[in-house]
Design a protein around this motif. Structure first.
Motif, short mmCIF file in Angstrom:
data_model
loop_
_atom_site.label_atom_id
_atom_site.label_comp_id
_atom_site.label_asym_id
_atom_site.label_seq_id
_atom_site.Cartn_x
_atom_site.Cartn_y
_atom_site.Cartn_z
N LEU A 198 -4.89 -6.74 15.09
CA LEU A 198 -6.13 -6.76 14.33
C LEU A 198 -5.81 -7.09 12.87
CD1 LEU A 198 -8.33 -5.01 12.43
CD2 LEU A 198 -9.23 -6.19 14.44
N ALA A 199 -6.56 -8.04 12.31
CA ALA A 199 -6.38 -8.45 10.91
C ALA A 199 -7.71 -8.34 10.17
CB ALA A 199 -5.86 -9.89 10.83
N TRP A 200 -7.60 -8.21 8.85
CA TRP A 200 -8.76 -8.19 7.96
C TRP A 200 -8.61 -9.29 6.91
CZ3 TRP A 200 -13.05 -5.24 8.60
CH2 TRP A 200 -12.97 -4.10 9.39
N LEU A 226 -5.82 -9.99 4.16
CA LEU A 226 -5.57 -8.72 3.48
C LEU A 226 -4.60 -7.83 4.26
CD1 LEU A 226 -9.20 -7.62 2.48
CD2 LEU A 226 -7.49 -8.72 1.00
N ILE A 227 -4.87 -7.70 5.55
CA ILE A 227 -4.18 -6.72 6.38
C ILE A 227 -3.94 -7.31 7.76
CG2 ILE A 227 -4.61 -4.54 7.64
CD1 ILE A 227 -5.86 -3.52 4.99
N TRP A 229 -1.68 -6.27 11.71
CA TRP A 229 -1.27 -5.09 12.50
C TRP A 229 -2.16 -3.88 12.19
CZ3 TRP A 229 0.77 -7.47 16.08
CH2 TRP A 229 1.93 -8.25 16.02
N ALA A 230 -3.39 -4.14 11.88
CA ALA A 230 -4.43 -3.14 11.61
C ALA A 230 -4.24 -2.36 10.32
CB ALA A 230 -4.57 -2.16 12.78
N SER A 231 -3.00 -2.23 9.85
CA SER A 231 -2.78 -1.37 8.69
C SER A 231 -1.69 -1.86 7.73
CB SER A 231 -2.42 0.06 9.15
OG SER A 231 -1.24 0.03 9.92
N THR A 232 -1.09 -3.00 8.00
CA THR A 232 -0.04 -3.54 7.13
C THR A 232 -0.65 -4.46 6.09
OG1 THR A 232 1.59 -3.44 8.92
CG2 THR A 232 2.10 -4.85 7.03
N ARG A 233 -0.48 -4.09 4.83
CA ARG A 233 -1.03 -4.92 3.75
C ARG A 233 -0.20 -6.19 3.58
NH1 ARG A 233 -2.43 -0.33 1.20
NH2 ARG A 233 -0.27 -0.11 0.46
N GLU A 234 -0.89 -7.30 3.43
CA GLU A 234 -0.23 -8.56 3.11
C GLU A 234 0.37 -8.43 1.70
OE1 GLU A 234 0.80 -11.10 4.49
OE2 GLU A 234 0.26 -13.01 3.57
N SER A 235 1.47 -9.13 1.47
CA SER A 235 2.12 -9.13 0.17
C SER A 235 1.13 -9.49 -0.94
CB SER A 235 3.28 -10.13 0.18
OG SER A 235 3.87 -10.23 -1.08
N GLY A 236 1.13 -8.70 -2.00
CA GLY A 236 0.28 -8.99 -3.15
C GLY A 236 -1.11 -8.39 -3.08
N VAL A 237 -1.47 -7.80 -1.97
CA VAL A 237 -2.80 -7.19 -1.84
C VAL A 237 -2.78 -5.81 -2.50
CG1 VAL A 237 -4.50 -6.28 -0.20
CG2 VAL A 237 -3.37 -8.48 0.24
N PRO A 238 -3.74 -5.53 -3.37
CA PRO A 238 -3.74 -4.22 -4.07
C PRO A 238 -3.80 -3.06 -3.09
CG PRO A 238 -5.29 -5.73 -5.08
CD PRO A 238 -4.83 -6.40 -3.84
N LEU A 268 -11.70 -0.80 7.51
CA LEU A 268 -11.14 -1.28 6.25
C LEU A 268 -11.75 -0.45 5.14
CD1 LEU A 268 -9.50 -3.45 4.63
CD2 LEU A 268 -11.65 -4.70 4.44
N THR A 269 -10.91 0.12 4.31
CA THR A 269 -11.38 0.95 3.20
C THR A 269 -10.93 0.35 1.87
OG1 THR A 269 -11.26 2.95 4.58
CG2 THR A 269 -11.34 3.27 2.19
N ILE A 270 -11.87 0.26 0.96
CA ILE A 270 -11.55 -0.08 -0.43
C ILE A 270 -11.72 1.23 -1.19
CG2 ILE A 270 -11.98 -1.61 -2.38
CD1 ILE A 270 -13.54 -3.44 -0.42
#
Lengths: 114, 124
Positions: free
Chosen positions: A39-41, A53-54, A56-65, A79-81
């Motif tokens: 799952l990606a966001w 952004l994400i 594997w459901a919870s792994t942040r892409e490099s550089g994403v706050p 997805l939570t901001i």
């Protein structure tokens, strides 16, 4: 095909407040052999291509706050901001990549400032 | 850093065909797959299919099977998406996108690099 359903369609959140977007898949996207959720966001700002952004459901892409976080497993994901910033105004999409011959996206959630 | 640069906007008549290109620069073209994703005006994202340039093998979403052909030219690091029998409902922005690294040594069918998009308008 796996159907991805996002909720809500849109939400308005005050600056600095939390935004929560839900994504539900019509079947599990958890692959038992590696215990990973496929799952990606993405974030898409007006007039731009989507940005990953994400995964594997919870792994942040490099550089994403780190105010962006993903959670969930099986069929239900979030997805939570954590603290909404003005630059986070966008449409957010989930995508499953469990079914590799039929990749599918959710319908999108529009996030605005209240 | 890999960049994907797409060809310009197209206006087509219903029943005709369109071919959109996606040129990769800054990386090893054959080491990843390229997918095509479209977005109708004001709508969501729809995956159309992918190509594995190193193998020249493409596969397609069921909806587009038989009407879309995805190819790649390794010599120019360019992928192509051709759609035939165009209808007004095919009016959309068409994106190419690269499959993302998975955080270890593999790749996943999520997309970390996207082209800028090509608007295809189908109108009589």
């Amino acid at each position: 095909d796996i159907v991805m359903t996002q909720s809500p369609d849109s939400l308005a959140v005050s600056l600095g407040e939390r935004a929560t977007i839900n994504c539900k898949s019509s079947q599990s996207v958890l692959y038992s052999s590696n215990n990973k959720n496929y799952l990606a966001w993405y974030q898409q700002k007006l007039g731009q291509p989507p940005k990953l952004l994400i995964y594997w459901a919870s792994t942040r892409e490099s550089g994403v706050p780190d105010r962006f976080s993903g959670s969930g497993s099986g069929t239900d994901f979030t997805l939570t901001i954590s603290s909404l910033q003005a630059e986070d105004v966008a449409v957010y999409y989930c995508q499953q990549y469990y079914s590799t011959r039929a990749l599918t996206f959710g319908g999108g959630t529009k996030v605005e400032i209240k | 850093q890999v960049q994907l640069v797409q060809s310009g906007a197209e206006v087509k008549k219903p029943g005709s065909s369109v071919k959109v290109s996606c040129k990769a620069s800054g990386g090893t073209f054959s080491s990843y797959t390229i997918s095509w994703v479209r977005q109708a005006p004001g709508q969501g994202l729809e995956w159309m299919g992918r190509i594995i340039p190193i193998l020249g093998i493409a596969n397609y979403a069921h909806k587009f099977q038989g009407r879309v052909t995805i190819t790649a030219d390794k010599s120019t690091s360019t992928a192509y998406m051709e759609m035939s029998s165009l209808r007004s409902e095919d009016t959309a922005v068409y994106y190419c996108a690269r499959d993302a690294p998975d955080g270890s040594s593999g790749r996943i069918d999520a997309f970390d690099i996207w082209g800028q998009g090509t608007l295809v308008t189908v109108s009589s």
